[in-house]
Design a protein around this motif. Structure first.
Motif, PDB file in Angstrom:
ATOM      1  N   ALA A  35      -6.921  -2.966   5.690  1.00  0.00           N
ATOM      2  CA  ALA A  35      -6.156  -2.611   4.489  1.00  0.00           C
ATOM      3  C   ALA A  35      -6.992  -1.732   3.570  1.00  0.00           C
ATOM      4  CB  ALA A  35      -5.729  -3.879   3.753  1.00  0.00           C
ATOM      5  N   GLY A  36      -8.299  -1.991   3.490  1.00  0.00           N
ATOM      6  CA  GLY A  36      -9.172  -1.143   2.680  1.00  0.00           C
ATOM      7  C   GLY A  36      -9.203   0.289   3.176  1.00  0.00           C
ATOM      8  N   VAL A  37      -9.260   0.461   4.501  1.00  0.00           N
ATOM      9  CA  VAL A  37      -9.232   1.807   5.080  1.00  0.00           C
ATOM     10  C   VAL A  37      -7.915   2.494   4.749  1.00  0.00           C
ATOM     11  CG1 VAL A  37      -9.279   3.118   7.237  1.00  0.00           C
ATOM     12  CG2 VAL A  37     -10.813   1.167   6.937  1.00  0.00           C
ATOM     13  N   VAL A  38      -6.815   1.749   4.853  1.00  0.00           N
ATOM     14  CA  VAL A  38      -5.488   2.314   4.561  1.00  0.00           C
ATOM     15  C   VAL A  38      -5.390   2.726   3.099  1.00  0.00           C
ATOM     16  CG1 VAL A  38      -3.014   1.816   4.463  1.00  0.00           C
ATOM     17  CG2 VAL A  38      -4.370   1.048   6.425  1.00  0.00           C
ATOM     18  N   ILE A  39      -5.911   1.891   2.205  1.00  0.00           N
ATOM     19  CA  ILE A  39      -5.856   2.197   0.769  1.00  0.00           C
ATOM     20  C   ILE A  39      -6.630   3.465   0.459  1.00  0.00           C
ATOM     21  CG2 ILE A  39      -6.610   1.417  -1.506  1.00  0.00           C
ATOM     22  CD1 ILE A  39      -5.994  -1.448  -0.596  1.00  0.00           C
ATOM     23  N   LEU A  40      -7.838   3.581   0.987  1.00  0.00           N
ATOM     24  CA  LEU A  40      -8.637   4.787   0.728  1.00  0.00           C
ATOM     25  C   LEU A  40      -7.967   6.020   1.323  1.00  0.00           C
ATOM     26  CD1 LEU A  40     -12.384   3.739   1.146  1.00  0.00           C
ATOM     27  CD2 LEU A  40     -10.967   3.827  -0.900  1.00  0.00           C
ATOM     28  N   ALA A  41      -7.384   5.881   2.497  1.00  0.00           N
ATOM     29  CA  ALA A  41      -6.687   7.010   3.106  1.00  0.00           C
ATOM     30  C   ALA A  41      -5.486   7.424   2.256  1.00  0.00           C
ATOM     31  CB  ALA A  41      -6.235   6.651   4.520  1.00  0.00           C
ATOM     32  N   LEU A 273      -3.065  -0.219 -12.246  1.00  0.00           N
ATOM     33  CA  LEU A 273      -2.838  -0.653 -10.876  1.00  0.00           C
ATOM     34  C   LEU A 273      -3.488   0.312  -9.886  1.00  0.00           C
ATOM     35  CD1 LEU A 273      -1.471  -2.569  -8.884  1.00  0.00           C
ATOM     36  CD2 LEU A 273       0.596  -1.154  -9.053  1.00  0.00           C
ATOM     37  N   ALA A 274      -3.415   1.611 -10.175  1.00  0.00           N
ATOM     38  CA  ALA A 274      -4.043   2.598  -9.296  1.00  0.00           C
ATOM     39  C   ALA A 274      -5.557   2.402  -9.248  1.00  0.00           C
ATOM     40  CB  ALA A 274      -3.703   4.011  -9.771  1.00  0.00           C
ATOM     41  N   ILE A 275      -6.172   2.182 -10.410  1.00  0.00           N
ATOM     42  CA  ILE A 275      -7.622   1.955 -10.462  1.00  0.00           C
ATOM     43  C   ILE A 275      -7.981   0.671  -9.721  1.00  0.00           C
ATOM     44  CG2 ILE A 275      -9.574   1.496 -12.000  1.00  0.00           C
ATOM     45  CD1 ILE A 275      -8.108   3.214 -14.104  1.00  0.00           C
ATOM     46  N   LEU A 276      -7.180  -0.365  -9.913  1.00  0.00           N
ATOM     47  CA  LEU A 276      -7.429  -1.642  -9.254  1.00  0.00           C
ATOM     48  C   LEU A 276      -7.349  -1.507  -7.737  1.00  0.00           C
ATOM     49  CD1 LEU A 276      -7.818  -4.721  -9.301  1.00  0.00           C
ATOM     50  CD2 LEU A 276      -5.335  -4.941  -9.549  1.00  0.00           C
ATOM     51  N   LEU A 277      -6.318  -0.827  -7.244  1.00  0.00           N
ATOM     52  CA  LEU A 277      -6.154  -0.663  -5.799  1.00  0.00           C
ATOM     53  C   LEU A 277      -7.278   0.177  -5.196  1.00  0.00           C
ATOM     54  CD1 LEU A 277      -2.300  -0.134  -5.344  1.00  0.00           C
ATOM     55  CD2 LEU A 277      -3.683  -2.068  -4.571  1.00  0.00           C
ATOM     56  N   LEU A 278      -7.640   1.243  -5.878  1.00  0.00           N
ATOM     57  CA  LEU A 278      -8.721   2.095  -5.365  1.00  0.00           C
ATOM     58  C   LEU A 278     -10.037   1.326  -5.331  1.00  0.00           C
ATOM     59  CD1 LEU A 278      -9.731   4.792  -4.370  1.00  0.00           C
ATOM     60  CD2 LEU A 278      -9.895   5.567  -6.738  1.00  0.00           C
ATOM     61  N   THR A 279     -10.318   0.568  -6.377  1.00  0.00           N
ATOM     62  CA  THR A 279     -11.538  -0.248  -6.394  1.00  0.00           C
ATOM     63  C   THR A 279     -11.500  -1.300  -5.299  1.00  0.00           C
ATOM     64  OG1 THR A 279     -11.709   0.067  -8.788  1.00  0.00           O
ATOM     65  CG2 THR A 279     -12.990  -1.718  -7.819  1.00  0.00           C
ATOM     66  N   LEU A 280     -10.344  -1.912  -5.106  1.00  0.00           N
ATOM     67  CA  LEU A 280     -10.202  -2.920  -4.052  1.00  0.00           C
ATOM     68  C   LEU A 280     -10.473  -2.315  -2.680  1.00  0.00           C
ATOM     69  CD1 LEU A 280      -9.367  -5.747  -3.077  1.00  0.00           C
ATOM     70  CD2 LEU A 280      -6.995  -4.946  -3.075  1.00  0.00           C
ATOM     71  N   GLY A 281      -9.915  -1.121  -2.429  1.00  0.00           N
ATOM     72  CA  GLY A 281     -10.161  -0.458  -1.148  1.00  0.00           C
ATOM     73  C   GLY A 281     -11.636  -0.202  -0.917  1.00  0.00           C
ATOM     74  N   ILE A 282     -12.342   0.258  -1.952  1.00  0.00           N
ATOM     75  CA  ILE A 282     -13.775   0.529  -1.820  1.00  0.00           C
ATOM     76  C   ILE A 282     -14.547  -0.761  -1.580  1.00  0.00           C
ATOM     77  CG2 ILE A 282     -15.811   1.331  -3.072  1.00  0.00           C
ATOM     78  CD1 ILE A 282     -14.029   3.408  -4.414  1.00  0.00           C
ATOM     79  N   VAL A 283     -14.192  -1.829  -2.305  1.00  0.00           N
ATOM     80  CA  VAL A 283     -14.880  -3.113  -2.131  1.00  0.00           C
ATOM     81  C   VAL A 283     -14.692  -3.639  -0.707  1.00  0.00           C
ATOM     82  CG1 VAL A 283     -14.857  -5.542  -2.819  1.00  0.00           C
ATOM     83  CG2 VAL A 283     -14.824  -3.755  -4.560  1.00  0.00           C
ATOM     84  N   LEU A 284     -13.500  -3.515  -0.170  1.00  0.00           N
ATOM     85  CA  LEU A 284     -13.237  -3.999   1.190  1.00  0.00           C
ATOM     86  C   LEU A 284     -14.027  -3.199   2.216  1.00  0.00           C
ATOM     87  CD1 LEU A 284      -9.377  -4.605   0.961  1.00  0.00           C
ATOM     88  CD2 LEU A 284     -11.193  -6.330   1.020  1.00  0.00           C
ATOM     89  N   ILE A 285     -14.142  -1.891   2.016  1.00  0.00           N
ATOM     90  CA  ILE A 285     -14.914  -1.063   2.944  1.00  0.00           C
ATOM     91  C   ILE A 285     -16.400  -1.392   2.835  1.00  0.00           C
ATOM     92  CG2 ILE A 285     -15.581   1.297   3.523  1.00  0.00           C
ATOM     93  CD1 ILE A 285     -12.777   0.559   4.367  1.00  0.00           C
ATOM     94  N   VAL A 286     -16.894  -1.576   1.616  1.00  0.00           N
ATOM     95  CA  VAL A 286     -18.309  -1.931   1.437  1.00  0.00           C
ATOM     96  C   VAL A 286     -18.600  -3.284   2.085  1.00  0.00           C
ATOM     97  CG1 VAL A 286     -20.062  -2.557  -0.265  1.00  0.00           C
ATOM     98  CG2 VAL A 286     -18.633  -0.543  -0.624  1.00  0.00           C
TER      99      VAL A 286
END
Length: 300
Positions: A35-41, A273-286
């Motif tokens: 899901a993190g990869v999908v969010i960043l994409a 919400l956009a900032i939260l989702l983008l941060t979540l995607g980065i955290v999941l990838i890290v």
């Protein structure tokens, strides 16, 4: 010595193959990482194609000021009757480009200085680390506030340049520590024994071993840059010439009274919400990268 280096080639090929197998295994182990990869994409596509999808200037509806969320406007409209979703999508380019530019500049500078200082040691190490200490003592926010009086930051690359120049110190310190550890390894001693140039040893031997750590720092730097620039626009210290999420937050709170009225609440929540989702995607990838590059964290 020659035999040692010749034997490292097939080992590296095998290691690279095992690495990508490990990446797939780690991602499949926890669906949240996929899901993190999908969010960043998704956000990358928004930054690239968003301004192409929505016309410029964005259409306004004078009869639908602060309209409630609906099928036509999933996040409602703003004080001018402009679709909030369109503002979020088109504003992603400035935010993400600034984050990427900041990360590239900060990590490139920090990595280069850290590698040189850690590998050469001696006088080079002393000079570069004193320079790094000086950079770390510079108060970032007050300096940015002063710069905003003479620099308008119309381009995300300009903003990224300043944030990057203010953020490389920590990376340089960390990379130096990693370099000091790696420079004593056997493969580095073998390369020295063969008389290979310092440039070859640093670029071809040391740098690949530090690539995982560098990649993680890039993602972390992107997050910090997003918070910094959005905060500056929210405080109103930068001109509102460019559409981005910080401008939306400022106008929603100080112009629309989103904290006291529900009419402008969707206009406030959409960029958050956009900032939260983008941060979540980065955290999941890290999180995934941490397990990939740290065998002690891998689950059976």
């Amino acid at each position: 010595m020659t035999a040692i280096l010749e034997n490292t080639a097939p080992v590296r090929v095998s290691t690279r193959r095992d690495f990508w197998r490990g990446v797939r295994r780690v991602l499949r182990r926890k669906p949240s990482r996929i899901a993190g990869v999908v969010i960043l994409a998704l956000f990358a596509l928004m930054a690239i194609f968003g301004p192409m999808v929505y016309p410029s200037p964005l259409p306004r509806d004078d009869d639908a000021l602060y309209a409630a969320p609906s099928l036509a406007h999933p996040f409602g409209t703003d004080f001018e009757g402009t679709d909030v979703l369109a503002l979020v999508v088109t504003g992603a380019r400035y935010v993400i480009l600034t984050g990427v530019a900041t990360a590239v500049i900060a990590v490139a500078l920090g990595t280069a200085l850290g590698l040189v200082a850690g590998f050469h040691r001696g006088r080079w190490d002393s000079v570069l680390m004193r320079l790094t200490d000086l950079q770390l003592t510079i108060p970032g926010l007050p300096l940015l506030l002063v710069l905003t009086t003479i620099w308008k930051f119309d381009s995300p690359l300009e903003m990224g340049l300043v944030l990057g120049l203010l953020g490389w110190g920590g990376v340089a310190r960390a990379v130096r520590s990693q370099t000091l550890s790696l420079r004593e390894r056997g493969f580095i001693e073998a390369a020295r024994g063969l008389g290979l140039s310092t440039r070859h040893i640093v670029i071809r031997e040391l740098l690949p071993g530090m690539a995982p750590y560098i990649a993680m720092n890039v993602l972390i730097a992107v997050t910090g840059a997003i918070y910094a620039q959005v905060g500056l626009f929210f405080l109103g210290v930068l001109p509102f010439d460019s559409n981005n999420w910080g401008v939306m937050l400022n106008l929603a709170v100080f112009g629309g009274g989103a904290l006291t009225s529900t009419a402008a609440l969707p206009y406030l929540l959409a960029p958050l919400l956009a900032i939260l989702l983008l941060t979540l995607g980065i955290v999941l990838i890290v999180d995934a990268m941490d397990e990939i590059f740290n065998p002690r964290l891998r689950e059976d």
